[in-house]
Motif scaffolding. Structure first.
Motif, PDB file in Angstrom:
ATOM      1  N   MET A  50      35.783   4.578  53.190  1.00 32.48           N
ATOM      2  CA  MET A  50      35.578   5.972  53.482  1.00 32.48           C
ATOM      3  C   MET A  50      34.089   6.233  53.678  1.00 32.48           C
ATOM      4  N   ALA A  51      33.754   7.030  54.697  1.00 27.72           N
ATOM      5  CA  ALA A  51      32.361   7.341  55.000  1.00 27.72           C
ATOM      6  C   ALA A  51      31.789   8.288  53.957  1.00 27.72           C
ATOM      7  N   ASP A  52      30.505   8.130  53.706  1.00 24.41           N
ATOM      8  CA  ASP A  52      29.800   8.995  52.767  1.00 24.41           C
ATOM      9  C   ASP A  52      29.415  10.275  53.508  1.00 24.41           C
ATOM     10  N   ILE A  53      30.126  11.379  53.214  1.00 24.72           N
ATOM     11  CA  ILE A  53      29.885  12.619  53.930  1.00 24.72           C
ATOM     12  C   ILE A  53      28.696  13.398  53.393  1.00 24.72           C
ATOM     13  N   THR A  54      28.105  12.942  52.301  1.00 23.74           N
ATOM     14  CA  THR A  54      26.951  13.651  51.752  1.00 23.74           C
ATOM     15  C   THR A  54      25.669  13.303  52.486  1.00 23.74           C
ATOM     16  N   LYS A  55      25.648  12.189  53.199  1.00 20.04           N
ATOM     17  CA  LYS A  55      24.462  11.767  53.946  1.00 20.04           C
ATOM     18  C   LYS A  55      24.682  12.018  55.430  1.00 20.04           C
ATOM     19  N   PRO A  56      23.830  12.799  56.057  1.00 24.49           N
ATOM     20  CA  PRO A  56      23.988  12.986  57.502  1.00 24.49           C
ATOM     21  C   PRO A  56      23.648  11.695  58.238  1.00 24.49           C
ATOM     22  N   ALA A  57      24.316  11.463  59.350  1.00 23.94           N
ATOM     23  CA  ALA A  57      24.032  10.273  60.163  1.00 23.94           C
ATOM     24  C   ALA A  57      22.627  10.387  60.735  1.00 23.94           C
ATOM     25  N   GLU A  58      21.918   9.279  60.771  1.00 23.55           N
ATOM     26  CA  GLU A  58      20.570   9.272  61.333  1.00 23.55           C
ATOM     27  C   GLU A  58      20.674   9.436  62.843  1.00 23.55           C
ATOM     28  N   ASP A  59      19.956  10.391  63.387  1.00 22.64           N
ATOM     29  CA  ASP A  59      19.959  10.641  64.819  1.00 22.64           C
ATOM     30  C   ASP A  59      18.767   9.912  65.430  1.00 22.64           C
ATOM     31  N   LYS A  60      19.036   8.769  66.048  1.00 18.14           N
ATOM     32  CA  LYS A  60      17.953   7.981  66.631  1.00 18.14           C
ATOM     33  C   LYS A  60      17.488   8.552  67.963  1.00 18.14           C
ATOM     34  N   ASN A  61      18.210   9.568  68.473  1.00 16.87           N
ATOM     35  CA  ASN A  61      17.811  10.198  69.722  1.00 16.87           C
ATOM     36  C   ASN A  61      16.709  11.223  69.518  1.00 16.87           C
ATOM     37  N   THR A  62      16.490  11.655  68.289  1.00 13.43           N
ATOM     38  CA  THR A  62      15.435  12.602  67.963  1.00 13.43           C
ATOM     39  C   THR A  62      14.565  11.977  66.882  1.00 13.43           C
ATOM     40  N   ALA A 122      -6.591   9.726  78.320  1.00 14.27           N
ATOM     41  CA  ALA A 122      -5.958   9.917  77.007  1.00 14.27           C
ATOM     42  C   ALA A 122      -4.467  10.184  77.130  1.00 14.27           C
ATOM     43  N   GLU A 123      -4.074  10.921  78.173  1.00 15.16           N
ATOM     44  CA  GLU A 123      -2.663  11.247  78.347  1.00 15.16           C
ATOM     45  C   GLU A 123      -1.797   9.991  78.364  1.00 15.16           C
ATOM     46  N   VAL A 124      -2.198   9.044  79.191  1.00 17.56           N
ATOM     47  CA  VAL A 124      -1.403   7.826  79.359  1.00 17.56           C
ATOM     48  C   VAL A 124      -1.445   6.978  78.090  1.00 17.56           C
ATOM     49  N   GLN A 125      -2.609   6.889  77.443  1.00 18.28           N
ATOM     50  CA  GLN A 125      -2.727   6.082  76.232  1.00 18.28           C
ATOM     51  C   GLN A 125      -1.905   6.657  75.077  1.00 18.28           C
ATOM     52  N   ILE A 126      -2.004   7.968  74.872  1.00 17.32           N
ATOM     53  CA  ILE A 126      -1.277   8.589  73.763  1.00 17.32           C
ATOM     54  C   ILE A 126       0.221   8.575  74.040  1.00 17.32           C
ATOM     55  N   ALA A 127       0.615   8.896  75.273  1.00 14.98           N
ATOM     56  CA  ALA A 127       2.039   8.850  75.626  1.00 14.98           C
ATOM     57  C   ALA A 127       2.586   7.443  75.418  1.00 14.98           C
ATOM     58  N   GLY A 128       1.807   6.434  75.779  1.00 15.40           N
ATOM     59  CA  GLY A 128       2.232   5.042  75.561  1.00 15.40           C
ATOM     60  C   GLY A 128       2.488   4.749  74.103  1.00 15.40           C
ATOM     61  N   ALA A 129       1.612   5.249  73.221  1.00 13.54           N
ATOM     62  CA  ALA A 129       1.782   5.023  71.781  1.00 13.54           C
ATOM     63  C   ALA A 129       3.032   5.728  71.260  1.00 13.54           C
ATOM     64  N   VAL A 130       3.257   6.960  71.721  1.00 19.55           N
ATOM     65  CA  VAL A 130       4.438   7.707  71.284  1.00 19.55           C
ATOM     66  C   VAL A 130       5.709   7.021  71.777  1.00 19.55           C
ATOM     67  N   LEU A 131       5.724   6.625  73.041  1.00 17.35           N
ATOM     68  CA  LEU A 131       6.906   5.978  73.610  1.00 17.35           C
ATOM     69  C   LEU A 131       7.193   4.628  72.966  1.00 17.35           C
ATOM     70  N   GLU A 132       6.141   3.889  72.647  1.00 20.45           N
ATOM     71  CA  GLU A 132       6.332   2.585  72.000  1.00 20.45           C
ATOM     72  C   GLU A 132       7.055   2.748  70.663  1.00 20.45           C
ATOM     73  N   GLU A 133       6.730   3.812  69.964  1.00 22.65           N
ATOM     74  CA  GLU A 133       7.377   4.078  68.681  1.00 22.65           C
ATOM     75  C   GLU A 133       8.791   4.628  68.877  1.00 22.65           C
ATOM     76  N   TYR A 134       9.003   5.399  69.924  1.00 19.67           N
ATOM     77  CA  TYR A 134      10.301   6.030  70.158  1.00 19.67           C
ATOM     78  C   TYR A 134      11.362   5.033  70.614  1.00 19.67           C
ATOM     79  N   ILE A 135      10.981   4.144  71.505  1.00 18.76           N
ATOM     80  CA  ILE A 135      11.951   3.228  72.119  1.00 18.76           C
ATOM     81  C   ILE A 135      12.292   2.096  71.156  1.00 18.76           C
TER      82      ILE A 135
END
Length: 101
Positions: free
Chosen positions: A1-13, A76-89
């Motif tokens: 049975m699934a643990d309903i007290t813990k919300p599923a981790e949303d990896k899309n956000t 800076a735009e490209v460098q910072i976006a690259g860092a954010v995307l690297e962590e997101y993907i």
């Protein structure tokens, strides 16, 4: 049975923290933000989509300071976006095999 007290981790956000110099910026990235960014990047246009992605995903209280960094630091735009995307993907460990002919 699934643990309903813990919300599923949303990896899309994801909340991603990036340090630029001595300032920490927090970005709230959704799959929709990511898809919009990827769909807007074309060979002759990378800076504007990166700028828009960052400004649209940064915490509101960090926006003014981020825009200041983007205005005074070329690329800076490209460098910072690259860092954010690297962590997101996620790292999916994908391997493509060649077909035998």
């Amino acid at each position: 049975m699934a643990d309903i007290t813990k919300p599923a981790e949303d990896k899309n956000t994801q909340v991603i923290e990036v340090t630029v110099g001595d300032k920490e910026f927090v970005f709230n990235v959704t799959r929709s933000d990511y898809n919009k960014y990827i769909n807007s990047v074309v060979p002759n246009s990378k800076v504007a989509p990166s700028h828009n992605f960052l400004v649209n995903t940064v915490q509101p209280e960090d926006k003014a300071e981020l825009v200041g960094v983007l205005k005074t630091s070329p690329g800076a735009e490209v460098q910072i976006a690259g860092a954010v995307l690297e962590e997101y993907i996620p790292d999916l460990a994908i391997t493509a095999k060649k077909r035998k002919r």
